[in-house]
Design a protein around this motif. Structure first.
Motif, PDB file in Angstrom:
ATOM      1  N   ILE A  19      39.363  34.370  49.578  1.00 18.16           N
ATOM      2  CA  ILE A  19      38.549  33.836  48.489  1.00 18.16           C
ATOM      3  C   ILE A  19      37.175  33.499  49.050  1.00 18.16           C
ATOM      4  CG2 ILE A  19      39.415  31.489  48.883  1.00 18.16           C
ATOM      5  CD1 ILE A  19      39.180  31.003  45.871  1.00 18.16           C
ATOM      6  N   LEU A  20      36.134  33.748  48.261  1.00 20.19           N
ATOM      7  CA  LEU A  20      34.762  33.419  48.641  1.00 20.19           C
ATOM      8  C   LEU A  20      34.362  32.148  47.897  1.00 20.19           C
ATOM      9  CD1 LEU A  20      33.186  36.997  48.442  1.00 20.19           C
ATOM     10  CD2 LEU A  20      34.217  35.852  50.426  1.00 20.19           C
ATOM     11  N   PRO A  21      34.211  31.034  48.589  1.00 24.20           N
ATOM     12  CA  PRO A  21      33.953  29.750  47.921  1.00 24.20           C
ATOM     13  C   PRO A  21      32.740  29.755  46.996  1.00 24.20           C
ATOM     14  CG  PRO A  21      34.551  29.375  50.203  1.00 24.20           C
ATOM     15  CD  PRO A  21      34.388  30.860  50.047  1.00 24.20           C
ATOM     16  N   ASN A  22      31.684  30.508  47.352  1.00 22.64           N
ATOM     17  CA  ASN A  22      30.479  30.476  46.507  1.00 22.64           C
ATOM     18  C   ASN A  22      30.674  31.173  45.174  1.00 22.64           C
ATOM     19  OD1 ASN A  22      30.460  33.134  47.279  1.00 22.64           O
ATOM     20  ND2 ASN A  22      28.427  33.103  48.215  1.00 22.64           N
ATOM     21  N   GLU A  23      31.820  31.865  44.997  1.00 19.37           N
ATOM     22  CA  GLU A  23      32.114  32.511  43.723  1.00 19.37           C
ATOM     23  C   GLU A  23      32.902  31.587  42.792  1.00 19.37           C
ATOM     24  OE1 GLU A  23      33.945  36.298  44.270  1.00 19.37           O
ATOM     25  OE2 GLU A  23      32.142  37.204  45.154  1.00 19.37           O
TER      26      GLU A  23
END
Length: 314
Positions: free
Chosen positions: A33-37
């Motif tokens: 998972i990409l936190p900034n998304e």
């Protein structure tokens, strides 16, 4: 590429996770998972509903919104990933319980009755400021590590390497004249070593990096590479003990990836003897990018997952 999108206004009580079949032998599932998304406060609040009271308390002690958000996403990723496999009909991520081994490696504490055996599912988590990943295997231990390709070091690379790496590894790094290549090879090597000690369940304190060597050999010959690259696409990654430690070096399979164009990811899993673990059996790998309850995207075989080293089958 397989993409599943779900309702943005989901109810945490319904847990609309898409079921996934358990990994087969010599297969690794990797979820990231990409936190900034993840920008929705409503979604983050519902993620917090999945946590145990102890996890919530730990979260409250974390200083800084970004650090607290990443910690929340890490616990959410672990819980929702394991719940997808619906082991013993346990599909509720909130109901999962965890324990730690003597070195602090988390494990699932399965709630089973007399008619059910504990499930041999293994997982491992790694995270940076811009990515969180969870690896899953069956029957064999796994360790993973992710590092940003552009990770900056406060110390001189060679001085740092002499302190923590084996003489062979220092020799390889010293021979690299291009500073950027040297930097990238250092990060790859660190990622592989980190994955190995995490697979053993011992961590850095339990097995200092200097006590073993990561190297590669061509998959088709018995000779070793001694070049500017630690690993290549057609190489098998192996580990050798510097201190002749027992049973640490002969039974492990590695994969090294470039993930999402921004990270290196290393996977280390124990070879499964029931499928010819001594042979050069490729590791089967399936990778998903996810925002739990919102979107799952299988990115195996795309530009998001580039094999760099190890014997890998996507």
């Amino acid at each position: 590429m397989n993409i599943r999108c779900f309702q943005n206004n989901f109810s945490a009580a319904s847990f609309p996770l898409v079921p996934v079949q358990l990994p087969s032998r010599m297969e690794t599932h990797l979820w990231y998972i990409l936190p900034n998304e993840v920008k929705s406060m409503s979604l983050l609040n519902q993620y917090s509903e999945l946590l145990s009271p102890c996890e919530k308390e730990n979260m409250n002690h974390i200083c800084g919104d970004d650090l607290r958000k990443r910690a929340l996403l890490a616990r959410t990723l672990v819980r929702t990933t394991i719940a997808r496999y619906q082991i013993n009909n346990q599909a509720n991520p909130r109901s999962l319980k965890f324990r730690k081994n003597a070195y602090g490696k988390p494990e699932v504490e399965w709630q089973v009755d007399d008619n059910l055996c504990p499930v041999p599912l293994h997982f491992n988590l790694s995270h940076t400021s811009s990515m969180i990943a969870c690896g899953v295997t069956m029957n064999v231990p796994i360790g993973i590590d992710i590092e940003e390709k552009q990770r900056q070091l406060k110390n001189n690379i060679l001085a740092f390497s002499r302190r923590y790496f084996s003489p062979y590894e220092v020799k390889i790094l010293t021979a690299i004249s291009d500073p950027e290549i040297q930097h990238q090879e250092f990060i790859k090597l660190w990622t592989l070593k980190e994955a190995y000690v995490k697979a053993l369940g011992r961590g850095f304190s339990g097995l200092p990096f200097k006590t073993f060597t990561i190297r590669s050999k061509p998959a088709t010959t018995g000779s070793f590479n001694l070049s500017e690259d630690f690993v290549s696409k057609a190489s098998e990654i192996i580990v050798e003990s510097s201190d002749d430690l027992e049973n640490l070096t002969n039974e492990w399979q590695f994969a090294l990836l470039e993930l999402a164009g921004s990270h290196y990811a290393a996977i280390c899993m124990e070879k499964d003897k029931t499928v010819g673990g001594e042979a050069n059996t490729p590791m089967k790998l399936t990778v998903w990018k996810t925002i739990p309850f919102i979107e799952d995207e299988c990115v195996s075989g795309t530009d998001a997952v580039v094999a760099i080293g190890g014997l890998i089958k996507q």
